[in-house]
Design a protein around this motif. Sequence first.
Motif, PDB file in Angstrom:
ATOM      1  N   LEU A  36     -15.429  53.338  52.454  1.00 57.83           N
ATOM      2  CA  LEU A  36     -16.266  52.215  51.995  1.00 57.83           C
ATOM      3  C   LEU A  36     -16.824  52.445  50.596  1.00 57.83           C
ATOM      4  N   GLU A  37     -17.096  53.690  50.235  1.00 54.38           N
ATOM      5  CA  GLU A  37     -17.621  53.971  48.893  1.00 54.38           C
ATOM      6  C   GLU A  37     -16.569  53.650  47.831  1.00 54.38           C
ATOM      7  N   ARG A  38     -15.334  54.057  48.087  1.00 55.92           N
ATOM      8  CA  ARG A  38     -14.245  53.751  47.160  1.00 55.92           C
ATOM      9  C   ARG A  38     -14.042  52.236  47.066  1.00 55.92           C
ATOM     10  N   LEU A  39     -14.109  51.577  48.204  1.00 61.97           N
ATOM     11  CA  LEU A  39     -13.903  50.128  48.244  1.00 61.97           C
ATOM     12  C   LEU A  39     -14.880  49.411  47.307  1.00 61.97           C
ATOM     13  N   GLN A  40     -16.120  49.873  47.287  1.00 63.96           N
ATOM     14  CA  GLN A  40     -17.144  49.228  46.447  1.00 63.96           C
ATOM     15  C   GLN A  40     -16.912  49.439  44.960  1.00 63.96           C
ATOM     16  N   GLN A  41     -16.138  50.489  44.607  1.00 63.83           N
ATOM     17  CA  GLN A  41     -15.898  50.784  43.194  1.00 63.83           C
ATOM     18  C   GLN A  41     -14.784  49.938  42.602  1.00 63.83           C
ATOM     19  N   LEU A  89     -10.223  42.263  51.472  1.00 62.97           N
ATOM     20  CA  LEU A  89     -10.445  43.454  52.303  1.00 62.97           C
ATOM     21  C   LEU A  89     -11.928  43.770  52.425  1.00 62.97           C
ATOM     22  N   ALA A  90     -12.654  43.670  51.309  1.00 59.25           N
ATOM     23  CA  ALA A  90     -14.085  43.981  51.338  1.00 59.25           C
ATOM     24  C   ALA A  90     -14.833  43.006  52.252  1.00 59.25           C
ATOM     25  N   ARG A  91     -14.449  41.725  52.199  1.00 58.99           N
ATOM     26  CA  ARG A  91     -15.111  40.749  53.079  1.00 58.99           C
ATOM     27  C   ARG A  91     -14.775  41.018  54.538  1.00 58.99           C
ATOM     28  N   TYR A  92     -13.517  41.383  54.818  1.00 64.29           N
ATOM     29  CA  TYR A  92     -13.089  41.682  56.187  1.00 64.29           C
ATOM     30  C   TYR A  92     -13.871  42.878  56.732  1.00 64.29           C
ATOM     31  N   ALA A  93     -13.972  43.924  55.905  1.00 64.12           N
ATOM     32  CA  ALA A  93     -14.710  45.116  56.343  1.00 64.12           C
ATOM     33  C   ALA A  93     -16.181  44.783  56.580  1.00 64.12           C
ATOM     34  N   ALA A  94     -16.754  43.970  55.693  1.00 61.99           N
ATOM     35  CA  ALA A  94     -18.163  43.597  55.855  1.00 61.99           C
ATOM     36  C   ALA A  94     -18.368  42.808  57.143  1.00 61.99           C
ATOM     37  N   ALA A  95     -17.394  41.955  57.484  1.00 60.07           N
ATOM     38  CA  ALA A  95     -17.511  41.169  58.718  1.00 60.07           C
ATOM     39  C   ALA A  95     -17.477  42.087  59.946  1.00 60.07           C
ATOM     40  N   ILE A  96     -16.596  43.102  59.912  1.00 55.95           N
ATOM     41  CA  ILE A  96     -16.520  44.029  61.042  1.00 55.95           C
ATOM     42  C   ILE A  96     -17.808  44.845  61.148  1.00 55.95           C
TER      43      ILE A  96
END
Length: 89
Positions: free
Chosen positions: A14-19, A28-35
């Motif tokens: 998740l840290e890499r995703l935010q960068q 992908l970021a929205r999908y992960a946030a929903a989960i």
Amino acid sequence: PSGSEPATKIVINLERLQQLPADKVGPLARYAAAIQSQRGDYNGKVLSIRAEDLRSLAIIYDMSPGELTDQLIDWGVLPPEARPGQHVG
Ligand code: C2E
Ligand code: C2E
Ligand code: C2E
């Protein structure tokens, strides 16, 4: 079909995703946030998701699950060990 195999164990960094730029990883970021929201799981550095979710995300990204696995590894969102049959170390 040739090419890469999909990851079997999907643990998103998740840290890499935010960068990464939103124009690349937005869906992908929205999908992960929903989960995270559905689980109430907000405090992790990583997020384990379902293999089925990789298939859904591959449709969104218009790739095969194997191609998306490679893309996520290239982005550093998945570790290289996520590629099946890959021996690391
Ligand atoms: P659900 O699919 O009805 O799952 C209910 C509960 O069963 C989950 O609550 C979790 O405690 C457990 N569970 C289900 N599958 C697994 C699994 O593969 N591993 C583990 N360790 N536990 C599992 P939780 O975590 O509060 O999730 C609530 C709801 O949020 C889930 O209901 C599902 O609708 C959604 N959700 C959570 N995580 C994911 C995910 O990674 N992908 C998708 N597509 N939906 C998810
Ligand atoms: P593991 O699967 O190798 O996960 C290592 C650590 O990564 C976890 O330590 C946790 O800090 C983090 N992690 C992995 N996935 C997630 C996630 O979706 N959300 C969050 N917030 N953190 C995540 P932890 O929690 O101490 O668990 C240690 C080990 O215990 C795990 O190693 C796994 O082998 C087992 N475990 C924990 N929860 C579950 C579970 O729901 N299902 C199964 N089958 N094993 C679990
Ligand atoms: P895990 O908890 O170690 O579960 C490994 C596999 O066991 C899952 O792979 C799934 O095939 C099966 N499984 C475990 N619990 C359930 C369940 O309640 N119902 C069903 N139908 N199958 C179950 P999968 O789906 O690829 O998930 C991979 C990892 O993603 C899980 O590892 C867990 O860490 C996480 N995960 C998936 N769904 C949920 C969820 O709803 N809540 C939470 N907290 N974690 C989840």
